[in-house]
Write a protein that holds these residues in place. Sequence first.
Motif, PDB file in Angstrom:
ATOM      1  N   THR A 136       0.915  -1.131  -0.051  1.00 26.33           N
ATOM      2  CA  THR A 136       0.036  -0.047   0.043  1.00 26.33           C
ATOM      3  C   THR A 136       0.848   1.203   0.016  1.00 26.33           C
ATOM      4  OG1 THR A 136      -1.803  -1.281   1.268  1.00 26.33           O
ATOM      5  CG2 THR A 136      -1.579   1.203   1.404  1.00 26.33           C
ATOM      6  N   ILE A 137       1.807   1.266   0.864  1.00 25.00           N
ATOM      7  CA  ILE A 137       2.841   2.529   0.704  1.00 25.00           C
ATOM      8  C   ILE A 137       3.545   2.647  -0.446  1.00 25.00           C
ATOM      9  CG2 ILE A 137       4.813   3.533   1.965  1.00 25.00           C
ATOM     10  CD1 ILE A 137       3.665   2.665   4.778  1.00 25.00           C
ATOM     11  N   GLY A 146       1.554   8.805  -6.143  1.00 20.39           N
ATOM     12  CA  GLY A 146       1.560  10.052  -5.786  1.00 20.39           C
ATOM     13  C   GLY A 146       2.457  10.874  -6.636  1.00 20.39           C
ATOM     14  N   SER A 161      -3.687   7.873  -4.635  1.00 20.43           N
ATOM     15  CA  SER A 161      -2.643   7.464  -3.928  1.00 20.43           C
ATOM     16  C   SER A 161      -2.991   8.206  -2.413  1.00 20.43           C
ATOM     17  CB  SER A 161      -1.613   8.626  -4.353  1.00 20.43           C
ATOM     18  OG  SER A 161      -0.595   8.605  -3.213  1.00 20.43           O
ATOM     19  N   LEU A 162      -3.768   9.094  -2.268  1.00 17.50           N
ATOM     20  CA  LEU A 162      -4.163   9.500  -0.915  1.00 17.50           C
ATOM     21  C   LEU A 162      -5.245   8.481  -0.432  1.00 17.50           C
ATOM     22  CD1 LEU A 162      -4.527  13.498  -1.500  1.00 17.50           C
ATOM     23  CD2 LEU A 162      -3.158  11.884  -0.001  1.00 17.50           C
ATOM     24  N   ASN A 196      -5.201  -5.555  -0.289  1.00 15.99           N
ATOM     25  CA  ASN A 196      -6.410  -5.079   0.613  1.00 15.99           C
ATOM     26  C   ASN A 196      -7.583  -5.970   0.617  1.00 15.99           C
ATOM     27  OD1 ASN A 196      -8.951  -3.534   0.599  1.00 15.99           O
ATOM     28  ND2 ASN A 196      -7.410  -1.618   0.878  1.00 15.99           N
ATOM     29  N   LEU A 207      -5.508   5.238  -1.178  1.00 14.64           N
ATOM     30  CA  LEU A 207      -4.863   4.068  -0.580  1.00 14.64           C
ATOM     31  C   LEU A 207      -4.142   4.170   0.788  1.00 14.64           C
ATOM     32  CD1 LEU A 207      -2.749   2.951  -3.533  1.00 14.64           C
ATOM     33  CD2 LEU A 207      -4.697   1.699  -2.778  1.00 14.64           C
ATOM     34  N   LEU A 208      -3.594   5.501   1.160  1.00 12.37           N
ATOM     35  CA  LEU A 208      -3.145   5.802   2.519  1.00 12.37           C
ATOM     36  C   LEU A 208      -4.133   5.892   3.400  1.00 12.37           C
ATOM     37  CD1 LEU A 208      -0.427   8.405   1.873  1.00 12.37           C
ATOM     38  CD2 LEU A 208      -0.045   6.028   2.407  1.00 12.37           C
ATOM     39  N   GLY A 242      -9.725   2.402   0.889  1.00 17.68           N
ATOM     40  CA  GLY A 242      -8.327   1.808   0.452  1.00 17.68           C
ATOM     41  C   GLY A 242      -8.905   0.687  -0.930  1.00 17.68           C
ATOM     42  N   ALA A 251     -10.252   3.155  -3.546  1.00 15.83           N
ATOM     43  CA  ALA A 251      -9.229   3.735  -4.276  1.00 15.83           C
ATOM     44  C   ALA A 251      -8.267   2.730  -5.211  1.00 15.83           C
ATOM     45  CB  ALA A 251      -7.978   4.510  -3.122  1.00 15.83           C
ATOM     46  N   ALA A 288      -2.067  -3.669  -4.985  1.00  9.23           N
ATOM     47  CA  ALA A 288      -2.690  -2.920  -4.057  1.00  9.23           C
ATOM     48  C   ALA A 288      -4.060  -3.510  -3.794  1.00  9.23           C
ATOM     49  CB  ALA A 288      -2.601  -1.516  -4.429  1.00  9.23           C
ATOM     50  N   SER A 307       1.151   3.837  -3.253  1.00  7.97           N
ATOM     51  CA  SER A 307       0.764   5.212  -2.947  1.00  7.97           C
ATOM     52  C   SER A 307       1.901   6.087  -3.342  1.00  7.97           C
ATOM     53  CB  SER A 307       0.518   5.667  -1.428  1.00  7.97           C
ATOM     54  OG  SER A 307       0.139   6.695  -0.979  1.00  7.97           O
TER      55      SER A 307
END
Length: 117
Positions: free
Chosen positions: A9-10, A17, A55-56, A111, A58-59, A68, A71, A107, A13
């Motif tokens: 995820t990070i 991003g 991106s946001l 998730n 996902l975070l 998430g 997204a 992702a 993102s």
Amino acid sequence: MFAAYVTVTIFASLLFGSAALVYLIGHEFPKAQADMKRLPRSWVPVLGMMLAAGSLGLLGGLRVPMLGTLAASGLVLYFIGALLAHLRVGSRNLANWAGFFATAVAALAVNLAYHWA
């Protein structure tokens, strides 16, 4: 499973991003891509905002799981649309697309596996 979920995820993102930033600062690459796909240049900031939202999201999904999931699903659909745009103009240069698409699918997969399995 938690470590894989957070790591993917990070990473996703950060990747999306950074792509959003390139679109939003007016870099020449996204403009050239829009020209090649015969899309109006006015779409470039909109596409950048879509990437930024993904991106946001996902975070945000680290705190609100449904966010998430939505997204990641949106990013998968975004890159399916990108594939269709490539194919519409006969472009077969899909290496970059494949990397972004695989990251979006990963992702979504982690998730779903972590939160909904």
